[in-house]
Design a protein around this motif. Structure first.
Motif, PDB file in Angstrom:
ATOM      1  N   LEU A  83      15.057  -7.719 -11.267  1.00  0.00           N
ATOM      2  CA  LEU A  83      14.704  -6.805 -10.167  1.00  0.00           C
ATOM      3  C   LEU A  83      14.106  -5.299 -10.648  1.00  0.00           C
ATOM      4  N   SER A  86      10.623  -5.761 -10.843  1.00  0.00           N
ATOM      5  CA  SER A  86       9.746  -6.085  -9.584  1.00  0.00           C
ATOM      6  C   SER A  86       9.696  -4.746  -8.801  1.00  0.00           C
ATOM      7  N   HIS A  87      10.635  -3.635  -9.237  1.00  0.00           N
ATOM      8  CA  HIS A  87      10.706  -2.284  -8.517  1.00  0.00           C
ATOM      9  C   HIS A  87      10.222  -1.108  -9.587  1.00  0.00           C
ATOM     10  N   GLU A  89       7.326   0.263 -10.436  1.00  0.00           N
ATOM     11  CA  GLU A  89       6.492   1.438 -10.228  1.00  0.00           C
ATOM     12  C   GLU A  89       7.332   2.595  -9.438  1.00  0.00           C
ATOM     13  N   GLU A  90       8.210   2.130  -8.780  1.00  0.00           N
ATOM     14  CA  GLU A  90       9.072   2.925  -7.861  1.00  0.00           C
ATOM     15  C   GLU A  90      10.144   3.658  -8.709  1.00  0.00           C
ATOM     16  N   LEU A  91      10.688   2.877  -9.757  1.00  0.00           N
ATOM     17  CA  LEU A  91      11.523   3.642 -10.541  1.00  0.00           C
ATOM     18  C   LEU A  91      10.992   4.747 -11.475  1.00  0.00           C
ATOM     19  N   SER A 188      17.441   7.834 -10.640  1.00  0.00           N
ATOM     20  CA  SER A 188      17.113   6.549 -11.207  1.00  0.00           C
ATOM     21  C   SER A 188      18.390   5.683 -11.110  1.00  0.00           C
ATOM     22  N   SER A 191      19.415   4.417  -7.928  1.00  0.00           N
ATOM     23  CA  SER A 191      18.335   3.071  -7.804  1.00  0.00           C
ATOM     24  C   SER A 191      18.891   1.891  -8.324  1.00  0.00           C
ATOM     25  N   LEU A 195      20.226  -2.051  -7.407  1.00  0.00           N
ATOM     26  CA  LEU A 195      19.544  -3.240  -7.972  1.00  0.00           C
ATOM     27  C   LEU A 195      20.755  -3.821  -8.499  1.00  0.00           C
ATOM     28  N   GLU A 198      22.177  -5.698  -5.723  1.00  0.00           N
ATOM     29  CA  GLU A 198      21.185  -6.622  -5.159  1.00  0.00           C
ATOM     30  C   GLU A 198      21.113  -7.938  -6.110  1.00  0.00           C
TER      31      GLU A 198
END
Ligand code: NDP
Length: 491
Positions: A83, A86-87, A89-91, A188, A191, A195, A198
């Protein structure tokens, strides 16, 4: 100026038992963009009651988590890594905005965080004990058990990456965690905790309580139901935490920074050395515990090497993290003043300023890449961790003199030797007082390699398989084989 593609919330809550919840006291503190000095969101101030709740939830969760089959624990921890990928760039954008670092460095930190989860996931079902040959009358073996609740206090220089460095091994070992990130850079971490939920980790296994160190942090490390403490930060705070931990005899793993020497001999490849050293001192604006902040150069190559280093430093572009410059701002106003004060002390104590030393005329907490030479051991910039883009250079003549200079500080985190003489390289790796010694390199890919300090740089090891020792305790099981029925009448 804003990072592209991220809509920050107005407020960020605590993450307890798999949910975001408001802090008990209803208080939030601003998160400031280090590139502008302006607030852009606010983060919850956790109270002792919030810590109490998080620790209690973690204790309950730990009791169940340790019984989840090891292969399944590993699978869930691996899923967190997927995860993160897949995240990514955002992180990276969140980290770069919150902490200030150039986007490409934030991307590398996120990739490192992913790697910690993947690496430790593979260890989950290999945490074996030993069989002890105690003789014919006793079967004896050890098992490695989790401590229970791991409290982790993380700093602001690599927030998401260091969350992963501590949380991933704690989880695969079967512990639940309560993390208190540095208030300057909590986003971060929040976030990543989301995850973790999730990914399917049971609620309460990963909790985050944000807030200042001297209230929220202190409430966590002094909590009687915390079973082990992991801290990265300054020596002063590490000592304070150790004293708190002594009250409840709670084990600590401390990573407390360094004053790391790089020793350059005349036979080294000076172009390569200049590249290594500039990366090793200016990455993340020097806010790196393993930065090469002391350069010890043989007098015959001093000028040649320094010409190269200064030329590279003077080409650096400085700017906000999102523009992916060579050098971003320092993390906070307080730290900006601290670093500038060190630069001032270098000037006042007689070091020669070769380049930098100023704060560019712009908002935010920027300091130029700075190089001092003619540094002597009595100066503050020779002994104290500056944690900024400031290189302190010494000259030496004899190998023994270099070793004494290198070891002549209270710290012992990393050290480096640049030479093509194999025998000399080996001699120095033995004599340098540091938890890591680099030869003809610096940093490198270190997920798998144990990392920690000699002397005041800390206790215990992070990274690599050795990090698991901080999250496991050994139980010895002795089974007597003398058959009591032997002594029964008629047996
Ligand atoms: P600190 O060691 O004080 O802070 C690190 C973390 O510990 C922060 O989250 C802090 O919160 C928290 N903290 C502070 N006091 C306590 C306490 N009593 N109990 C529990 N947690 C606590 O470092 P600073 O941020 O003040 O930076 C000062 C210097 O420390 C830097 O200049 C650098 O030299 C060194 N440092 C080293 C790091 C490393 O990687 N080894 C990382 C960061 C700093 P809060 O910020 O609210 O006080």
């Amino acid at each position: 100026m804003n990072h592209p593609d991220i809509d920050f919330e107005d407020e960020y809550d605590l993450h307890i038992e798999g949910e975001f919840i408001s802090p008990e006291g209803g208080e939030y503190q601003p998160a400031v963009d280090p590139a502008t000095g302006g607030p852009f969101t606010s983060v919850a101030v956790g109270t002792p009651a919030d810590i109490d709740r998080a620790v209690s939830v973690a204790r309950t969760a730990a009791a169940q988590w340790r019984d989840v089959p090891a292969a399944e624990r590993g699978r869930l921890v691996h899923r967190v890594g997927e995860l993160i990928d897949s995240h990514a760039e955002e992180l990276a954008a969140i980290e770069s905005k919150d902490q200030g670092k150039p986007l490409s460095q934030a991307r590398s930190d996120v990739a490192g965080a992913q790697r910690y989860f993947e690496y430790y996931a593979g260890a989950a079902d290999k945490l074996e004990g030993r069989s002890v040959p105690a003789g014919p009358d006793q079967v004896d073996f050890t098992v490695r058990e989790p401590y229970g609740v791991s409290a982790q206090v993380t700093p602001w220089n690599f927030p998401g990456n260091l969350f992963a460095r501590g949380v991933a091994p704690a989880l695969v070992a079967g512990n639940a965690v309560v993390v208190k990130p540095a208030p300057q850079t909590a986003l971060s971490t929040l976030s990543l905790a989301e995850l973790c939920t999730e990914a399917g980790l049971p609620d309460g296994v990963v909790n985050v309580v944000t807030g200042p160190g001297d209230s929220t942090g202190e409430a966590l490390v002094s909590h009687p139901d915390v079973d082990t403490i992991t801290f990265t930060g300054s020596v002063d705070t590490g000592q304070r935490i150790m004293k708190e931990a002594a009250e409840t005899v709670t084990p600590v793993t401390l990573e407390l920074g360094g004053k790391n020497p790089a020793i350059v001999f005349p036979d080294a490849d000076l172009d390569a050395v200049a590249d290594h050293i500039t990366t090793a001192i200016f990455t993340n604006a020097g806010q790196v515990c393993s930065a090469a902040d002391r350069l010890l150069v043989h007098e015959t190559v001093h000028d040649e090497l320094l010409d190269r280093i200064v030329a590279i430093a003077e080409r650096y572009d400085i700017g906000p993290g999102w523009s992916d410059p060579d050098l971003g701002p320092l993390v906070s106003e307080a730290h900006f003043h601290r670093v500038r004060e060190y630069i001032e002390s270098g000037r006042n104590e007689g070091a020669t300023l070769l380049t930098g030393g100023e704060a560019p005329e712009r908002p935010g907490y920027f300091v130029e890449p700075t190089v001092f030479t003619d540094v002597t051991p009595a100066m503050r910039i020779a002994q104290e961790e500056i944690f900024g883009p400031v290189l302190s250079v010494f000259r030496f003549t004899e190998e023994q003199e270099a070793i004494e200079l290198a070891n002549g500080v209270d710290y012992g985190l990393t050290a480096g030797v640049f030479t093509n003489n194999l025998a000399r390289a080996h001699r120095l790796t033995r004599t340098l007082e540091a938890g890591t010694v680099y030869v003809n390199t610096w940093f490198g890919d270190t997920t798998q390699t144990p990392f920690g300090g000699y002397k005041q740089s800390g206790i215990g090891r992070e990274k690599g398989l050795e990090a698991l020792d901080s999250y496991l305790q050994t139980k010895n099981i002795a089974i007597g084989l003398e058959d009591e029925t032997d002594s029964l009448p008629g047996a």
